[in-house]
Design an enzyme around this catalytic site. Structure first.
Site, PDB file in Angstrom:
ATOM      1  N   SER A 226       1.300 -14.121   5.045  1.00 31.81           N
ATOM      2  CA  SER A 226       0.807 -13.029   4.207  1.00 31.81           C
ATOM      3  C   SER A 226       1.888 -11.991   4.017  1.00 31.81           C
ATOM      4  CB  SER A 226      -0.430 -12.415   4.873  1.00 31.81           C
ATOM      5  OG  SER A 226      -0.151 -11.115   5.334  1.00 31.81           O
ATOM      6  N   LYS A 227       1.873 -11.368   2.835  1.00 28.55           N
ATOM      7  CA  LYS A 227       2.970 -10.447   2.544  1.00 28.55           C
ATOM      8  C   LYS A 227       2.897  -9.197   3.409  1.00 28.55           C
ATOM      9  CE  LYS A 227       0.762  -8.646  -1.609  1.00 28.55           C
ATOM     10  NZ  LYS A 227       0.773  -8.694  -3.046  1.00 28.55           N
ATOM     11  N   ARG A 228       1.713  -8.901   3.955  1.00 28.49           N
ATOM     12  CA  ARG A 228       1.610  -7.730   4.833  1.00 28.49           C
ATOM     13  C   ARG A 228       2.197  -8.009   6.206  1.00 28.49           C
ATOM     14  NH1 ARG A 228      -2.250  -7.533   1.539  1.00 28.49           N
ATOM     15  NH2 ARG A 228      -3.436  -9.145   2.609  1.00 28.49           N
TER      16      ARG A 228
END
Ligand code: GLU
Length: 469
Positions: free
Chosen positions: A234-236
């Site tokens: 996930s980009k987070r």
């Protein structure tokens, strides 16, 4: 039948490594089948799309070898809006869809459950179109939808468990699910190769194909990409942007080789193979359906191998963006006029064996281009012990007397200085290295001093000596 595949990214953020993997798989499949690769930018989510993300996707694809001009497109989903609406209208007119004005609260009040899907309330109420009325697809009450998937066999979904889903919102705008199907249909797509995350949508989409009277494509849902904790990347949480890897100095060839190993491997005990072998051996049907671990450590090791395999001249070229701060790459700590490509070329073969990513070139060679070295204070304290001042004095005197300033002579001279004090070369060279480069580790010392030159080496050694007074 000509095979037509598509890669259909949504320009809602930095281009994801998982997307790059799917794009490459589509690309190779099209090539193997003598087919066509279509790029379709799914830009209908106006709130989340930005034109710069589209540009980022095109340039990232270009970087990994899917070059502009060598595929069909880019097409834009927004350009096909008329077809999306026409399809919604056809489904309504043929009785396959109906209008509904229930809110979520209405449905919850009727079913008594917050979690249950739509209950079919308006199925037979003939509501007709109007503002605020959504169009819902009438799913079959019986039977099952069998998805033919090259990787997953035939996942089968019972139709009675599929709710009457929305295909156009209350404002008349078709939802993504329908737009995506209509685009694939109008673009003549024969094979949909995409991420596993879309599998739950697939039975609904296949019902739409059937209702619109067109044979559905063959599907292939490639495995989700996960981190070391088996969580979806996930980009987070994870470094997922292809651009971030590029800026760190991953080589496109290493990256695309690694991406193709997510869920697949070439024959024999090989992992690092030329792209031509991957293009020849890859079989979509052989892709493992289980989640694929994106192992950044392994990718780093891969990249190091690719770097070492470059001809030196290519390595020198490949390092330039980090040495000159080109484009989005951070500028190096020295002034542009201090950079000297010939000095770099002289140490490049020594550096080439040591890097895992190209950005690491900067701390390895900054001593050559900075007016004075960046001293790592912890390294200084650890290295400069009792006796270092005298050792530097002797080394300066011995180096001053050298006739020829070359690595061999520098080495034997310093070796002799150390031997006088009963020190091995390793111990003798540590204070000299810290004085000249500011660090305890780096390129082979004597070659570095040779390239740095007599004057600058001696100036730095004298400056370090003064600090030790
Ligand atoms: N635009 C969708 C995405 O980026 C792709 C949908 C598809 O491949 O069918 O996830």
């Amino acid at each position: 039948m000509t095979v037509r595949v598509r890669f259909a990214p949504s320009p809602t953020g930095m281009f994801h490594v998982g997307g790059a993997r799917s794009a490459l798989q589509n690309w190779i499949y099209a090539k193997q089948q003598g087919g066509v690769f279509v790029l379709r930018v799914e830009d209908t989510d106006a709130a989340r799309n930005k034109p710069e993300w589209t540009e980022g996707i095109l340039s990232a694809l270009d970087w990994i070898g899917i070059s502009r001009g060598s595929y069909e497109g880019p097409h834009f989903q927004s350009e096909n809006a008329g077809e999306h609406r026409a399809a919604a209208a056809r489904l309504y007119e043929s009785g396959r869809a109906y209008y509904c004005d229930c809110t979520r609260e209405d449905v919850q009040a009727r079913t008594g459950s917050q979690y249950q899907g739509y209950d079919g309330y308006h199925r037979d109420r003939d509501l007709g179109p109007g503002p605020g009325r959504a169009l819902r697809f009438r799913t079959p009450d019986e039977g099952a939808t069998v998805v033919v998937d090259l990787i997953r066999g035939e996942p089968t979904f019972e139709n009675r468990l599929i709710e009457d889903f929305v295909i156009a919102r209350g404002d008349g705008s078709p939802v993504f699910l329908l737009a995506n199907v209509v685009d694939d249909m109008t673009m003549g797509i024969t094979h949909v190769i995409r991420a596993e995350e879309h599998l739950p949508n697939t039975p609904k989409q296949q019902l739409l194909w059937d209702a619109l009277g067109v044979k559905p494509p063959v599907w292939a849902h490639v495995p989700v990409v996960v981190n070391e904790k088996r969580q979806k990347l996930s980009k987070r949480r994870d470094k997922v942007a292809l651009e971030a890897y590029r800026e760190e100095g991953y080589l496109a060839d290493a990256m695309r080789n690694y991406l193709m190993l997510l869920g697949w491997a070439p024959s024999g005990d090989r992992e690092i193979v030329p792209w031509s072998v991957i293009e020849e051996e890859f079989r979509l049907e052989e892709v493992n359906p289980s989640p694929a671990f994106f192992d950044e450590k392994k990718l780093r090791a891969f990249n190091g191998e690719y770097i070492r395999a470059l001809p030196v001249a290519e390595f020198i070229d490949a390092c330039q963006p980090w040495l000159t701060g080109t484009g989005t790459i951070a500028p190096p700590p020295w002034q542009p006029e201090e950079y000297d490509v010939e000095a770099f070329a002289a140490v490049a073969p020594l550096a080439q064996t040591r890097l895992a990513v190209l950005s690491e070139i900067v701390p390895n060679v900054d001593f050559l281009f900075l007016a004075s070295p960046l001293i790592d204070e912890a390294a200084w304290t650890k290295t400069m012990k009792d006796g270092s001042a005298e050792l530097l004095d002797d080394a300066v005197a011995a180096f001053e007397a050298l006739e020829s300033w070359d690595a061999e002579s520098l080495k034997s001279t310093l070796e002799a200085v150390g031997a006088d004090r009963g020190l091995k070369l390793g111990k003798t060279q540590a204070p000299v290295r810290v004085a000249v480069t500011g660090r305890t580790i780096g390129l082979p010392l004597f070659e570095s001093l040779e390239v740095l030159g007599r004057e600058r080496t001696l100036t730095r050694m004298r400056a370090a000596r003064l600090r030790l007074v």
